[in-house]
Design a protein around this motif. Structure first.
Motif, short mmCIF file in Angstrom:
data_model
loop_
_atom_site.label_atom_id
_atom_site.label_comp_id
_atom_site.label_asym_id
_atom_site.label_seq_id
_atom_site.Cartn_x
_atom_site.Cartn_y
_atom_site.Cartn_z
N MET A 163 -18.29 16.46 -24.08
CA MET A 163 -17.21 17.30 -23.54
C MET A 163 -17.81 18.63 -23.10
SD MET A 163 -14.16 16.65 -26.24
CE MET A 163 -13.64 15.00 -26.62
N THR A 164 -17.37 19.09 -21.93
CA THR A 164 -17.87 20.36 -21.41
C THR A 164 -16.73 21.18 -20.82
OG1 THR A 164 -18.38 19.34 -19.28
CG2 THR A 164 -20.18 19.48 -20.86
N VAL A 165 -16.90 22.50 -20.88
CA VAL A 165 -16.00 23.42 -20.19
C VAL A 165 -16.73 23.85 -18.93
CG1 VAL A 165 -14.85 25.67 -20.28
CG2 VAL A 165 -14.94 24.23 -22.33
N HIS A 166 -16.10 23.68 -17.76
CA HIS A 166 -16.72 24.04 -16.49
C HIS A 166 -16.33 25.43 -16.01
CE1 HIS A 166 -18.45 20.08 -15.64
NE2 HIS A 166 -17.33 19.56 -16.10
N ASP A 167 -15.05 25.73 -16.00
CA ASP A 167 -14.54 26.99 -15.46
C ASP A 167 -13.41 27.52 -16.33
OD1 ASP A 167 -16.04 26.93 -12.85
OD2 ASP A 167 -14.80 25.14 -12.55
N VAL A 204 -8.17 26.42 -17.04
CA VAL A 204 -9.42 25.92 -17.58
C VAL A 204 -9.72 24.58 -16.92
CG1 VAL A 204 -8.35 24.78 -19.58
CG2 VAL A 204 -10.73 25.45 -19.68
N ARG A 205 -10.99 24.41 -16.54
CA ARG A 205 -11.46 23.12 -16.00
C ARG A 205 -12.56 22.63 -16.92
NH1 ARG A 205 -13.24 23.76 -10.40
NH2 ARG A 205 -11.06 23.45 -9.90
N GLY A 206 -12.46 21.38 -17.32
CA GLY A 206 -13.46 20.80 -18.20
C GLY A 206 -13.67 19.34 -17.88
N GLU A 207 -14.42 18.69 -18.75
CA GLU A 207 -14.71 17.27 -18.54
C GLU A 207 -14.86 16.57 -19.88
OE1 GLU A 207 -17.77 14.45 -15.97
OE2 GLU A 207 -17.96 16.63 -15.89
N VAL A 208 -14.26 15.38 -19.96
CA VAL A 208 -14.41 14.51 -21.12
C VAL A 208 -15.05 13.22 -20.61
CG1 VAL A 208 -13.17 13.20 -22.89
CG2 VAL A 208 -12.42 15.51 -22.28
N TRP A 215 -15.88 9.89 -21.39
CA TRP A 215 -15.59 8.79 -22.29
C TRP A 215 -14.77 7.76 -21.52
CZ3 TRP A 215 -18.08 7.61 -26.40
CH2 TRP A 215 -17.57 6.72 -27.33
N PRO A 216 -14.94 6.45 -21.79
CA PRO A 216 -14.23 5.44 -20.98
C PRO A 216 -12.72 5.36 -21.22
CG PRO A 216 -15.62 4.39 -22.65
CD PRO A 216 -15.90 5.87 -22.70
N ALA A 217 -12.22 6.04 -22.24
CA ALA A 217 -10.78 6.02 -22.52
C ALA A 217 -10.30 7.46 -22.70
CB ALA A 217 -10.50 5.20 -23.77
N PRO A 218 -9.01 7.72 -22.45
CA PRO A 218 -8.48 9.08 -22.66
C PRO A 218 -8.57 9.50 -24.13
CG PRO A 218 -6.96 7.75 -21.35
CD PRO A 218 -8.00 6.81 -21.88
N LEU A 219 -8.87 10.80 -24.33
CA LEU A 219 -8.98 11.37 -25.67
C LEU A 219 -8.09 12.60 -25.79
CD1 LEU A 219 -12.85 11.22 -26.18
CD2 LEU A 219 -11.14 9.65 -27.10
N VAL A 263 -12.88 14.69 -15.32
CA VAL A 263 -12.69 16.11 -15.02
C VAL A 263 -11.20 16.43 -15.04
CG1 VAL A 263 -13.03 17.92 -13.29
CG2 VAL A 263 -14.81 16.20 -13.67
N PHE A 264 -10.84 17.53 -15.67
CA PHE A 264 -9.44 17.93 -15.75
C PHE A 264 -9.31 19.43 -15.54
CE2 PHE A 264 -11.14 18.63 -19.96
CZ PHE A 264 -10.53 19.80 -20.38
#
Length: 113
Positions: free
Chosen positions: A75-79, A90-94, A96-100, A39-40
């Motif tokens: 990948m999803t966009v949350h807010d 923007v808050r979203g989520e990736v 995956w076990p490694a950064p992309l 989550v970012f």
């Protein structure tokens, strides 16, 4: 809410004005965000926007040449929160076990008063 400093603002790669009339202004932009995992939240510079702007967002993985592609990560966009001062959080989520590296695409609609 996530509180981010001004120096954390990510600038758009490109801004495209689609339509500008006496009643409506439409534009789009996109951002490259590097090394995202889990989550970012990010503070994005969003020209021509304020808290009344309607904002729509999507997210896609990008390759080494910054071209979007459909990878295996979910990948999803949350807010999406438009703010005064020409910013959007923007808050979203990736997932995956490694950064992309990702591209966040945004479409903006403003009523002109």
């Amino acid at each position: 809410m996530v509180d981010m400093e001004v120096e954390d603002v990510i600038e758009p790669v490109s801004v495209l004005e689609i339509l500008s009339t006496d009643a409506l202004r439409l534009h789009s932009t996109y951002y490259h965000i590097r090394g995202v995992q889990g989550v970012f939240s990010r503070n994005l510079s969003a020209p021509l926007t304020d808290r009344t702007t309607q904002v729509y967002a999507s997210i896609a993985e990008i390759d080494n040449q910054d071209n979007p592609h459909l990878g295996d990560a979910v990948m999803t966009v949350h807010d999406v929160v438009p703010l005064d001062g020409q910013r959007v959080i923007v808050r979203g989520e990736v997932s995956w076990p490694a950064p992309l590296n990702v591209r966040v695409n945004m479409f903006f609609a403003n009523q002109v008063e």
